[in-house]
Design a protein around this motif. Structure first.
Motif, PDB file in Angstrom:
ATOM      1  N   GLY A   1     -23.859 -22.379 -25.948  1.00  0.00           N
ATOM      2  CA  GLY A   1     -25.185 -22.935 -26.170  1.00  0.00           C
ATOM      3  C   GLY A   1     -25.281 -24.411 -25.854  1.00  0.00           C
ATOM      4  N   ARG A   2     -24.194 -25.156 -26.090  1.00  0.00           N
ATOM      5  CA  ARG A   2     -24.252 -26.601 -25.815  1.00  0.00           C
ATOM      6  C   ARG A   2     -24.317 -26.865 -24.321  1.00  0.00           C
ATOM      7  NH1 ARG A   2     -23.469 -31.363 -28.660  1.00  0.00           N
ATOM      8  NH2 ARG A   2     -24.216 -33.003 -27.269  1.00  0.00           N
ATOM      9  N   GLN A   3     -23.542 -26.088 -23.573  1.00  0.00           N
ATOM     10  CA  GLN A   3     -23.576 -26.254 -22.121  1.00  0.00           C
ATOM     11  C   GLN A   3     -24.940 -25.858 -21.547  1.00  0.00           C
ATOM     12  OE1 GLN A   3     -20.268 -23.708 -21.327  1.00  0.00           O
ATOM     13  NE2 GLN A   3     -18.770 -25.410 -21.252  1.00  0.00           N
ATOM     14  N   LEU A   4     -25.525 -24.769 -22.114  1.00  0.00           N
ATOM     15  CA  LEU A   4     -26.866 -24.361 -21.689  1.00  0.00           C
ATOM     16  C   LEU A   4     -27.880 -25.447 -21.971  1.00  0.00           C
ATOM     17  CD1 LEU A   4     -29.058 -22.345 -20.787  1.00  0.00           C
ATOM     18  CD2 LEU A   4     -28.986 -21.385 -23.119  1.00  0.00           C
ATOM     19  N   ALA A   5     -27.814 -26.036 -23.148  1.00  0.00           N
ATOM     20  CA  ALA A   5     -28.781 -27.083 -23.501  1.00  0.00           C
ATOM     21  C   ALA A   5     -28.639 -28.280 -22.585  1.00  0.00           C
ATOM     22  CB  ALA A   5     -28.570 -27.496 -24.962  1.00  0.00           C
ATOM     23  N   ASP A   6     -27.402 -28.658 -22.230  1.00  0.00           N
ATOM     24  CA  ASP A   6     -27.207 -29.817 -21.347  1.00  0.00           C
ATOM     25  C   ASP A   6     -27.828 -29.546 -19.974  1.00  0.00           C
ATOM     26  OD1 ASP A   6     -25.863 -31.092 -23.365  1.00  0.00           O
ATOM     27  OD2 ASP A   6     -23.840 -30.579 -22.637  1.00  0.00           O
ATOM     28  N   ALA A   7     -27.622 -28.301 -19.457  1.00  0.00           N
ATOM     29  CA  ALA A   7     -28.197 -27.974 -18.150  1.00  0.00           C
ATOM     30  C   ALA A   7     -29.719 -27.952 -18.201  1.00  0.00           C
ATOM     31  CB  ALA A   7     -27.661 -26.615 -17.673  1.00  0.00           C
ATOM     32  N   ALA A   8     -30.277 -27.419 -19.291  1.00  0.00           N
ATOM     33  CA  ALA A   8     -31.741 -27.352 -19.426  1.00  0.00           C
ATOM     34  C   ALA A   8     -32.349 -28.734 -19.536  1.00  0.00           C
ATOM     35  CB  ALA A   8     -32.083 -26.507 -20.647  1.00  0.00           C
ATOM     36  N   LEU A   9     -31.664 -29.643 -20.263  1.00  0.00           N
ATOM     37  CA  LEU A   9     -32.231 -30.983 -20.451  1.00  0.00           C
ATOM     38  C   LEU A   9     -32.191 -31.794 -19.171  1.00  0.00           C
ATOM     39  CD1 LEU A   9     -30.785 -31.836 -23.993  1.00  0.00           C
ATOM     40  CD2 LEU A   9     -33.184 -31.423 -23.388  1.00  0.00           C
ATOM     41  N   LYS A  10     -31.253 -31.470 -18.258  1.00  0.00           N
ATOM     42  CA  LYS A  10     -31.272 -32.155 -16.961  1.00  0.00           C
ATOM     43  C   LYS A  10     -32.532 -31.802 -16.185  1.00  0.00           C
ATOM     44  CE  LYS A  10     -26.275 -32.648 -16.331  1.00  0.00           C
ATOM     45  NZ  LYS A  10     -25.090 -32.255 -15.493  1.00  0.00           N
ATOM     46  N   ARG A  11     -32.954 -30.510 -16.338  1.00  0.00           N
ATOM     47  CA  ARG A  11     -34.160 -30.075 -15.645  1.00  0.00           C
ATOM     48  C   ARG A  11     -35.418 -30.504 -16.387  1.00  0.00           C
ATOM     49  NH1 ARG A  11     -30.288 -26.173 -14.998  1.00  0.00           N
ATOM     50  NH2 ARG A  11     -30.079 -25.191 -12.924  1.00  0.00           N
ATOM     51  N   ARG A  12     -35.336 -30.437 -17.718  1.00  0.00           N
ATOM     52  CA  ARG A  12     -36.519 -30.727 -18.557  1.00  0.00           C
ATOM     53  C   ARG A  12     -36.126 -31.704 -19.669  1.00  0.00           C
ATOM     54  NH1 ARG A  12     -39.911 -26.264 -19.137  1.00  0.00           N
ATOM     55  NH2 ARG A  12     -40.911 -27.504 -20.764  1.00  0.00           N
TER      56      ARG A  12
END
Length: 934
Positions: free
Chosen positions: A871-882
């Motif tokens: 989940g932490r890696q997913l959140a980091d990738a999502a925050l780069k986009r948004r």
């Protein structure tokens, strides 16, 4: 008239005085005071005396107008005398000073009478004023003369007295009182026959007094006087006839001095002179007596015996001439320095010429006798022939030199104790062992004073045994000395024996060696051995302690890993139970069925208890995510008072002792509340019959190496929480396992054994330390050290959450990501129920696709532990986009994904599994900033 009436007698005397005053012309004037009207009438003479207008004086005057002329110092006394006379009636007489027409004060005496009417009221007060200024002057002169006479008599030295013709004492001064030993009233008017206990002595004194009074000539006599108390004294009395104005002898005056001490001194002087003459004849010394005024010297017979001179009397110059020429000037200078100075004793050694021309070594000593003016009058001395002793000293010096050489060769000193003369002989080497200078004199006192207090008794006992004729033991001891001059402690070894004459020990002598270095070497060797042993023991103990600590740590770590893994999987399963049950309960609110509701509540209660169990497991394994904030422990504990009181019950008395100016700490406030509550509940269970629970806070600074501080807590500044009870306590074997998970002494069903484990895990995860002490029957004390938060910080109070207010969304789009289908489905349903629109994904890949195609997604709600991409890696990738995307994590065990050293990363929002719909609503509102519905 009644002659015995005092008033009548006083009145008669006043009349007589008035008549005498009239005859002498001393009456100043008359007055009459009408008391009722306060009207005073005076005659012309009185008006003239006061400088008043006669016409005005014959009119009406008040008493206070007359009193105004009285001297200010006498007014109070006059007023009191008038009031007394008016009150009692009858005669009145009073003396005071008044101001005359010449504006000068003079003494007058008022004499009058107060008349009372039939009712006893004062009505009239007539009287006269008499001028007594001259009489007061004469009385003052008389009093002054009497005072002067008394002062003269009292100040006279010695004894002064006067007697009448019958020998009765008329007067005596202070010296008379001291000499007789009785107060004046005991001897005034009495004769010597009545005062002196010896009748014969009294008769002799009175006979002398009578002879002097009869002859009319003064005499000086010595009188032996005996007193009633047995004392005897000698008086030197000077007596002379006492005559009246016509020269007739009316008695005797005398002065006496007590010369008892002087007579005794004279007797002692005569006795001393006699003894001196006998001593001069008996001694072997040449005694000389030198008179300073004529230089005459008197010798005793020893001058002939010792030196062969036949002279018994010589001049001082003869003595000087017989001194060896090399010593003459020195001795002459020394003796005259004493005589001409203020000294009294002279001592000198020199060579004196015998009659045969040879010289004798002599020790000469003399004492100067001076008169009261300090001038030298005589000098008396004794000349001792030292020839034999000098020869003996030379022989002794030779022997001592040989002994010194021998002892120096053996690096030892010797000692010689003369018990007959109580003398001690030490050479410089021996003195050095007692810290004494080589030229300093020594006595046996120096030996005993130089012994170390711990060695004094044994050394003294060994010396006594060596000097005891019955034992005659060998003196063989080692002892410490404390230097008299340098204070240095030394070790010495001494050996010696006593020399006896029959059954009497004359001397004890022997040798002594400084063994300080040997003792130090022995001590160092012993210290090394002891240190080696202690180090070995310490190393073994430390190794054992470290091994025990390592085993305990490994055990706890293993249990922690196991429990952490179990908790994660169990929490995921519970999330699929608690959530749906919560939704089901919410749906049945509109169609209540009591039995169904009871079953659901039972299931929710069991699931919640299971969730608490997993939470405690995570706390013990130090895998729970913490949200530390600055905490004021005093405020936190005070805010728990109601909760603690409810949890403890009425049989346990809660006492808090919160320190002022308590340091803040940086911990998870909710978890710290759980710790305090856990400890309080444990203490309650240890006091089934009731008792006292005390929660205290304090600042604690642990210094390095301080014996008073706990040795296993690192140095530093801590905020200390102490929880103590007076319950049953624990034995050592139970206390050793108290923090172990699942260990409990409670009955089955009464405890999980995770309460203290949770405390242990939280404190260690917060960089703190926890220690427990307990005694059976005395209670238990738990101490928690939490690191001090440095710097100035604002400590906020814990926020109160209103759980009754629903927090609903406003159709915001939320993306739910979870690899567990049941949990993902519950999350979706719960968010829909709360007013949110929901998209769901089972992993990171699909979630990122949905984020690309749905730009209106405002929040990512994702599980932390997922396969491949967490989940932490997913959140980091999502925050780069948004970058504006909100993220809320959920997990049953973070597995260090979201935490650093057990603490949530900054800005991370997290809700733990399992969670209820209400808990989810609250956390969603906090992340999105949703306000409660109106």
């Amino acid at each position: 008239m009644n002659q015995s009436d005092p008033n009548t007698l006083h009145g008669a005397r006043d009349t007589e005085r008035v008549e005498l005053a009239l005859a002498a012309g001393a009456i100043v004037g008359t007055w009459f005071w009408d008391i009722a009207r306060d009207n005073v009438t005076i005659d012309d003479a009185l008006a003239e005396a006061f400088g008043l207008d006669p016409k005005a004086a014959r009119g009406d005057l008040r008493l206070d107008e007359i009193v105004a002329y009285v001297h200010p110092e006498d007014r109070a006394g006059l007023q009191a005398a008038i009031e007394d006379a008016v009150r009692r009636g009858g005669r009145y007489a009073h003396a005071y000073r008044t101001l005359g027409k010449d504006r000068e004060y003079r003494w007058i005496e008022a004499i009058g009478r107060v008349d009372h009417d039939a009712d006893g009221e004062a009505v009239g007060f007539p009287g006269v004023l008499i001028d007594i200024e001259e009489r007061r002057r004469i009385e003052a002169e008389r009093d002054e003369a009497q005072t002067l006479l008394r002062s003269f008599v009292e100040s006279a030295p010695g004894v002064m007295y006067a007697k009448d013709r019958q020998g009765r004492i008329l007067i005596g001064n202070h010296g008379t009182t001291e000499l007789i030993g009785r107060p004046p009233e005991a001897y005034i008017g009495r004769t010597d026959a009545e005062l002196l206990g010896d009748a014969a002595q009294a008769a002799a004194v009175m006979e002398t007094d009578e002879r002097i009074m009869s002859s009319g000539r003064a005499e000086q006599v010595e009188e032996d006087v005996s007193f009633p108390d047995g004392r005897r004294a000698w008086w030197l009395s000077t007596k002379a006839p006492l005559r009246d104005a016509d020269g007739t002898v009316t008695g005797l005056v005398g002065t006496s001095l007590d010369i008892t001490d002087r007579k005794a001194a004279e007797a002692r002087h005569q006795e001393i002179e006699g003894r001196y003459r006998l001593a001069a004849r008996a001694t072997n010394d040449a005694i000389w007596d030198w008179r300073m005024d004529d230089g005459h010297v008197v010798w005793n017979e020893a001058l002939t015996t010792l030196f062969g001179h036949a002279e018994t009397e010589t001049g001082a110059q003869w003595w000087i001439d017989h001194i060896h020429p090399d010593d003459r000037a020195r001795i002459d200078t020394q003796i005259h320095a004493v005589i001409e100075g203020d000294g009294s004793v002279w001592t000198g050694e020199y060579r004196f010429q015998r009659a045969d021309g040879s010289y004798a070594a002599v020790l000469d000593r003399g004492t100067v006798l001076r008169n009261v003016a300090g001038e030298p009058v005589r000098m008396i001395g004794a000349m001792l022939d030292l020839s034999a002793s000098k020869a003996a000293e030379a022989a002794l010096a030779q022997s001592e030199e040989r002994l010194r050489l021998a002892t120096d060769a053996g690096d030892m000193g010797f000692w010689d104790v003369d018990l007959v003369h109580n003398a001690l002989i030490w050479p410089p080497r021996t003195k050095a062992m007692f810290g004494i200078s080589a030229d300093a004199p020594v006595t046996l006192r120096d030996f005993y004073d130089g012994l170390h207090p711990q060695d004094l008794e044994a050394t003294s006992a060994a010396f006594d045994a060596a000097a005891d004729p019955a034992r005659r033991a060998l003196y063989d001891v080692e002892y410490r000395t404390i230097g008299k001059e340098d204070g240095v402690v030394r070790w010495v070894a001494a050996k010696g024996r006593g020399l006896f004459e029959g059954e009497r020990c004359l001397r004890v002598l022997g040798v002594v060696i400084d063994v300080t270095e040997r003792k130090r070497a022995d001590a160092r060797l012993q210290e090394l051995n002891e240190r080696l042993e202690s180090r070995v023991l310490a190393e073994v103990a430390e190794r054992t302690r470290v091994e025990d600590a390592l085993r305990q740590s490994q055990k706890m770590e293993a249990v922690g890993q196991l429990t952490g893994g179990i908790a994660h999987d169990f929490n995921n399963m519970l999330a699929a139970v608690v959530g749906p049950l919560d939704l089901l309960a919410s749906r049945l609110k509109d169609h209540p069925d009591p039995r169904t509701k009871r079953y659901i509540d039972m299931a929710i209660d069991g699931a919640n208890r299971a969730a608490q169990l997993t939470q405690r497991l995570l706390a013990f394994s130090r895998q729970q995510p913490l949200q530390p904030v600055p905490v004021d422990a005093n405020r936190l504990i005070a805010g728990m008072s109601d909760l603690l009181a409810h949890s403890l019950g009425s049989s346990v008395r809660l006492q808090t002792d919160l320190a002022a100016d308590l340091w803040s700490t940086h911990v998870d406030a909710n978890q710290l509340e759980n710790v305090v509550l856990n400890l309080a509940v444990n203490a309650r269970d240890a006091m089934p019959g009731g008792g006292r629970l005390t929660i205290a806070t304090s600042n604690c600074e642990i210094a390095r190496g301080s014996a008073a501080d706990p040795q296993d807590v690192p140095p530093g500044q801590y905020m200390l929480i102490t929880v103590s009870d007076d319950g049953s306590g624990m034995p050592p074997d139970v206390m050793a396992k108290a923090f172990d998970p699942f260990y409990t002494t409670k009955k089955v069903g009464k405890g999980t054994g995770l309460g203290l484990s949770q405390v242990y895990g939280f404190v260690l995860q917060s960089a703190g330390h926890v220690r427990m002490t307990s005694d059976v029957g005395q209670g238990t004390v738990v101490r928690i050290w939490l690191p001090r938060l440095e710097g100035q910080v604002d400590v906020a109070a814990l926020a109160d959450v209103d759980a009754t207010t629903p927090l609903r969304g406003h159709q915001e789009l939320v993306l739910v990501v979870d690899d567990e289908p049941a949990v993902r489905q519950f999350s979706t349903d719960a968010l829909n129920e709360l007013g949110y629109r929901v998209l769901a994904a089972d992993g990171a890949a699909k979630a990122l696709q949905l984020l690309e195609t749905h730009p209106d997604i405002v929040l990512l709600f994702t599980d932390v532990v997922m396969p491949e991409v967490n989940g932490r890696q997913l959140a980091d990738a999502a925050l780069k986009r948004r970058p504006d995307l909100k993220v809320l994590f959920t997990t049953g065990n973070s597995r260090n994904t979201l935490v650093q050293d057990g603490v949530l990363d900054a800005g991370v929002q997290l809700i733990g599994k399992p969670f209820t719909v209400d808990a989810l609503a609250t956390r969603m509102a906090a992340v999105l900033g949703v306000t409660p519905d109106a």
